[in-house]
Scaffold this active site. Structure first.
Site, PDB file in Angstrom:
ATOM      1  N   HIS A 251      -5.931   2.120  -4.413  1.00 20.87           N
ATOM      2  CA  HIS A 251      -4.985   1.581  -3.437  1.00 20.87           C
ATOM      3  C   HIS A 251      -4.576   0.161  -3.808  1.00 20.87           C
ATOM      4  CE1 HIS A 251      -8.358  -0.422  -0.790  1.00 20.87           C
ATOM      5  NE2 HIS A 251      -8.784  -0.244  -2.021  1.00 20.87           N
TER       6      HIS A 251
ATOM      7  N   CYS B  99       0.814  -1.223   0.000  1.00 17.48           N
ATOM      8  CA  CYS B  99       0.000   0.000   0.000  1.00 17.48           C
ATOM      9  C   CYS B  99       0.846   1.270   0.000  1.00 17.48           C
ATOM     10  CB  CYS B  99      -0.989   0.004   1.161  1.00 17.48           C
ATOM     11  SG  CYS B  99      -0.247   0.114   2.814  1.00 17.48           S
TER      12      CYS B  99
ATOM     13  N   HIS C 208      -2.701   1.327   6.803  1.00 15.40           N
ATOM     14  CA  HIS C 208      -3.034   1.304   5.381  1.00 15.40           C
ATOM     15  C   HIS C 208      -3.133   2.728   4.854  1.00 15.40           C
ATOM     16  CE1 HIS C 208      -4.428  -0.323   1.627  1.00 15.40           C
ATOM     17  NE2 HIS C 208      -5.563   0.343   1.674  1.00 15.40           N
TER      18      HIS C 208
END
Length: 333
Positions: free
Chosen positions: A303, A238, A291
């Site tokens: 993402h 991420c 994240h």
């Protein structure tokens, strides 16, 4: 904001260098190496490789074979074992050696863990002193803009040499209408198709991006499988994804999501703009950030979520992360 961050990182490095004695500077120079594979994978310790991981640790590497051969369980097993990746030609500083492995710090990947760059262990076979290459770093450079691109041994592009990643930077020796001759860390000059790269005189010449530029860069990688610690067009995690989107647009941000969440300018949710970074944390957004995503607009984000999936665009609320929203940061002026 991010141009200032990038300048600050460079300035701190220069002050550190100037503060060293000539002997220390010479020793530091001797500890400088360059990545000699398309993307080197850095581990938390040496000798953690399983049989399935061996294609990632050779020179040359075969990252496509590695990622394609892994099961979901193999991918999960990498979590916590890998640190980051470093692209072909990236500068690293040697920190420690153990057998066939070297602990290095990757320059231009900021982290509180090491002032030089992101640390991790990699096979020595994937490094080169690159003295001739180093002398060419003051030349214009080709920045790979395709998700991946091939380098060739011949101008006609019939003899493939190496597949390199998006965001790779290589010194330009000469330009033609459709081809570029570039320097490599240890294999002399190679040919690159001009439509796979943008050529700049300096990093500062890279145009300042808009938020939509960041989003459009991210869309090049839709459906690319997730890879823990991934930093390349062969797979992203991420924060490797968000870092790369900004770095390819001339802006250096921290490597990890938890650190990315502490820099830039805080943005209220009702004021989100395309290109803003969105953060998600444990304990319904009140715990540790784990994240990061890029805001697309209309309540959506792009993402690279986790080992079970790929780069994708999701509505924030139904992404599986909605209840963990922990705020946003803007890295563009």
């Amino acid at each position: 904001m991010m141009k200032k961050w990038s300048i600050a990182v460079a300035a701190l490095g220069m002050l550190f260098f100037l503060a060293m004695s000539p002997a220390e500077a010479k020793a530091k120079e001797a500890d400088t190496y360059y990545v000699d594979v398309s993307a080197a994978t850095l581990w938390t310790a040496p000798d953690l490789l399983k049989e399935v991981d061996k294609p990632s640790a050779t020179n040359p590497v075969d990252l496509r074979k590695w990622t394609a051969s892994m099961t979901y369980e193999d991918k999960l097993d990498l979590v916590g074992k890998l640190e980051t990746q470093a692209l072909y030609g990236s500068k690293v500083t040697l920190l420690e050696e153990k057998g066939d492995w070297a602990k290095v710090a990757v320059h231009n990947q900021p982290t509180p863990r090491n002032e030089t760059g992101y640390p991790g262990w990699m096979p020595k076979a994937q490094l080169t002193a690159g003295k001739s290459f180093e002398k060419k770093l003051n030349r214009p450079f080709a920045l790979i803009t395709s998700p991946t691109a091939w380098l060739y041994n011949d101008k006609k592009g019939k003899k493939a040499f190496m597949e390199v990643s998006f965001n790779t930077r290589l010194p330009v020796i000469k330009e033609w209408k459709g081809e570029v001759l570039v320097a490599t860390p240890s294999d002399g000059t190679k040919w690159l198709k001009k439509n796979d790269a943008a050529i700049y005189q300096t990093e500062q010449e890279i145009p300042a991006p808009t938020g939509q530029d960041i989003v459009n860069t991210g869309k090049k990688f839709l459906n690319l499988p997730y890879l823990w610690a991934g930093m390349s067009g062969f797979g992203f995690d991420c924060s490797g994804f968000t870092y790369t989107l900004y770095h390819a647009n001339g802006i250096i941000i921290p490597r990890d999501s938890s650190v990315q969440a502490k820099h830039g300018t805080p943005v209220e949710r009702e004021n989100l703009q395309a290109g803003d970074l969105l953060f998600f944390a444990y304990d319904q957004g009140k715990g540790k950030v784990h994240h990061v995503a890029v805001y697309v607009g209309d309540g959506r984000m792009i993402h690279s979520p986790n080992s079970s999936t790929h780069v994708r665009i999701d509505p924030i609320e139904t992404s599986g992360y909605g209840e963990e929203y922990a705020g946003a940061r803007r890295y563009l002026q």
